[in-house]
Design a protein around this motif. Structure first.
Motif, short mmCIF file in Angstrom:
data_model
loop_
_atom_site.label_atom_id
_atom_site.label_comp_id
_atom_site.label_asym_id
_atom_site.label_seq_id
_atom_site.Cartn_x
_atom_site.Cartn_y
_atom_site.Cartn_z
N MET B 154 -23.47 -0.84 -8.76
CA MET B 154 -22.83 -1.78 -8.33
C MET B 154 -23.94 -1.53 -6.79
SD MET B 154 -19.59 -4.38 -7.33
CE MET B 154 -19.39 -3.56 -9.09
N ARG B 157 -27.72 -1.00 -7.15
CA ARG B 157 -28.51 -1.75 -7.12
C ARG B 157 -28.93 -2.99 -6.09
NH1 ARG B 157 -26.41 -2.94 -12.60
NH2 ARG B 157 -24.84 -3.97 -11.14
N PHE B 161 -31.46 -4.16 -4.68
CA PHE B 161 -31.99 -5.74 -5.07
C PHE B 161 -31.56 -6.66 -3.84
CE2 PHE B 161 -33.52 -2.49 -8.88
CZ PHE B 161 -34.03 -3.44 -8.65
N LEU B 163 -27.27 -7.15 -2.01
CA LEU B 163 -25.97 -6.31 -2.24
C LEU B 163 -24.52 -7.16 -2.70
CD1 LEU B 163 -24.33 -3.84 -2.67
CD2 LEU B 163 -23.61 -4.14 -0.15
N GLY B 164 -25.06 -8.86 -2.32
CA GLY B 164 -23.81 -9.44 -2.72
C GLY B 164 -22.93 -9.10 -2.04
N PHE B 165 -21.69 -9.09 -3.51
CA PHE B 165 -19.57 -9.06 -2.87
C PHE B 165 -19.88 -6.98 -3.26
CE2 PHE B 165 -18.83 -13.42 -2.45
CZ PHE B 165 -18.14 -12.92 -1.60
N GLY B 166 -20.97 -6.27 -3.34
CA GLY B 166 -21.19 -5.37 -4.43
C GLY B 166 -20.05 -4.44 -2.51
#
Lengths: 270, 275
Positions: B154, B157, B161, B163-166
């Motif tokens: 997570m 990546r 690419f 992070l989003g909510f990572g």
């Protein structure tokens, strides 16, 4: 002195108890963790409305085969492909695309497919006669909401038809008289599922606020006839009847008189 | 300057390796560099050599996927590499989560959380349970179970690419390590660490303890994220043979008495003496 052996025994049985307790506790934690884990994974992989890169194998197989390395994403020259992030509500780390944002421009050399290390994108499914052929890709299928498609209102618009990379094949335009005006024609788009690759250029081109033509995964967009219908007018289809076996079933006919059912309540209809 | 280098040389090298690898992966996606493409799950080195996460490949096999040649070759290359240089060298030299958990461990020491809560309520062998559980769930659900929750991929990546909510997952791991369990994620739960621990049992590069120089200051045990592997400190001269040692070399650096150093496992001698 007499106590000594029993104390030892006590300690031994205590050790045994501790051991059993520890084992059961570990098993309990593992069961709880496994339950939460598998429930999460089940939910997280349940998303159906995903468009995969060209050559993607069946969704079930895709989820177990894709290693989520993102090489297809890096290979895509148009930044079409995305990797699902936490919060996207899509199976995490797997590649997908949103055609209304960036459609698949159907590169003839399909750079995203041969680079896939895992076989989740299958080169052979986009190859004809040993040559890569993007035109046979099945990423999805465009469907039209004719309520919101202005061509069905009688306004001339062929944006999707013109945008289609398989011009005139995947989308054709049908003519019909416009009875409302009496002197115009409806020129309405029709998608042909055997040709459409699901690239989404039509969805990108659509002029309505929310696209009236949009790509869905083929599994979602298409029905299935089943093998019990045969086209009697099609020689090839009729061949399926060769070697077909007859299955005889017998339904017992009710011994009651037909007139009786008129006088009874509806109970005996079921 | 010299003492800084002497006290932190491996730490500096490790951080350089970790961040350098991240930069290479990031550059591959952002600027099209061809040196190292993909991410830690699977990558392409010099656009030709496949590298794959062996635990991910195991999960794929358990889930019933047909393993492609590239994945098998890649997993074998990675396995052989870590088999030689030390299984959990991945954890301390490559894995980006190590940056998060090391930060938590340092803060824990600085804020004296360690001395307040001495008791560790969980077993370090939990990771092997999680490792097996991951394979069982993969088998039952037909998907790669750990790959869908792995904070390692997570984060990695995420850095390459997006992070989003990572970040939330990283915050949770940080707080968990900080306040709930010392070395909680990397030392207790992470099944990938467990997998590399098993590989590391036979690897060649080892930390060696020389008891003659040891003054029993126990600085090495304080700084070690897997302090149970240092059971021989001040007792006997021996190699650190536990696979759970991450070869991070912090113990080597903090030792002021030259009692710890890297060595190559003496396979031949061991065979002769029958040990």
């Amino acid at each position: 002195m007499q106590d000594a052996p029993s104390k030892m025994e006590n300690r031994a049985s205590n050790d045994r108890r501790k051991f059993i307790l520890r084992m059961t506790r570990s098993a309990g934690i593992a069961a709880l963790g496994g339950f939460v884990w598998s429930a999460y994974v089940d939910e997280a992989t349940a998303s159906q409305l995903l468009l995969r890169p060209p050559g993607a194998i069946k969704e079930d197989d895709f989820l177990r085969t894709c290693i989520k390395c993102g090489l297809c994403v890096e290979a895509c020259p148009y930044n079409t492909l995305l990797l699902a992030k936490p919060g996207d509500n899509k199976p995490m780390g797997t590649p997908y695309f949103i055609p209304r944002d960036i459609p698949c421009y159907m590169c003839p050399d399909i750079p995203c497919v041969p680079i896939c290390p895992s076989g989740a994108l299958d080169e052979s499914s986009v190859t004809t006669n040993g040559v890569l052929d993007i035109n046979i890709a099945e990423m999805g299928l465009a469907v039209i909401d004719d309520e919101s498609c202005i061509a069905f209102w009688g306004i001339q618009c062929d944006a999707c038809y013109r945008a289609c990379p398989l011009l005139g094949e995947a989308i054709s335009v049908e003519y019909k008289k416009n009875e409302r005006t009496g002197k115009h024609a409806y020129l309405t788009p029709v998608v042909h599922s055997d040709i459409c690759t699901g690239c989404g250029l039509c969805e990108k081109a659509c002029v309505t606020e929310k696209a009236a033509i949009f790509v869905l995964p083929r599994e979602v967009a298409m029905g299935r006839v089943g093998n019990y219908y045969i086209k009697g007018w099609d020689k090839d289809d009729e061949k399926r009847l060769e070697g077909a076996k007859e299955i005889k079933t017998k339904t017992e006919i009710s011994k009651d008189s037909a007139v009786d059912s008129l006088n009874s309540d509806s109970g005996d209809l079921y | 300057m010299r003492t800084i280098w002497n006290n932190y040389r491996y730490l500096i090298l490790r951080r350089t390796t970790q961040l350098g690898l991240l930069l290479l992966y990031f550059g591959a996606n952002a600027w099209g560099w061809g040196l190292l493409m993909g991410n830690l799950s699977s990558s392409l080195f010099l656009s030709t050599v496949p590298l794959s996460d062996p635990y991910a490949a195991l999960q794929m096999a358990a889930a019933g996927a047909v393993l492609a040649t590239d994945i098998i070759v890649g997993a074998l290359i990675i396995s052989t590499f870590y088999l030689l240089i030390g299984g959990r060298a991945f954890c301390s030299w490559v894995c980006p989560v190590n940056l998060v958990t090391d930060a938590a461990a340092i803060l824990r020491r600085k804020l004296n959380v360690d001395s307040i809560s001495k008791r560790q309520p969980a077993s370090r062998s939990m990771r092997y349970w999680v490792l097996v559980l991951g394979l069982i769930i993969s088998l039952m659900m037909g998907v790669t179970a750990f790959e869908f929750i792995s904070p390692i991929s997570m984060l990695h990546r995420g850095i390459v690419f997006g992070l989003g909510f990572g970040w939330a997952a990283m915050l949770i791991i940080f707080l968990f390590d900080m306040f709930v369990l010392k070395n909680g994620w990397c030392g207790h739960i992470c099944p990938l660490g467990g997998f590399y621990s098993i590989l590391g049992k036979v690897s060649l590069i080892r930390v060696h303890h020389n008891v003659e120089n040891c003054t029993s200051c126990m600085k090495c045990k304080t700084v070690c994220p897997e302090h149970q592997v240092l059971h021989m400190i001040a007792k006997e001269s021996a190699d650190v043979l536990s696979g759970e040692c991450t070869n991070c070399a912090r113990c080597v650096e903090v030792c002021e008495d030259d009692a710890l150093s890297f060595s190559i496992r003496k396979l031949i001698k061991n065979k002769k003496s029958g040990e």
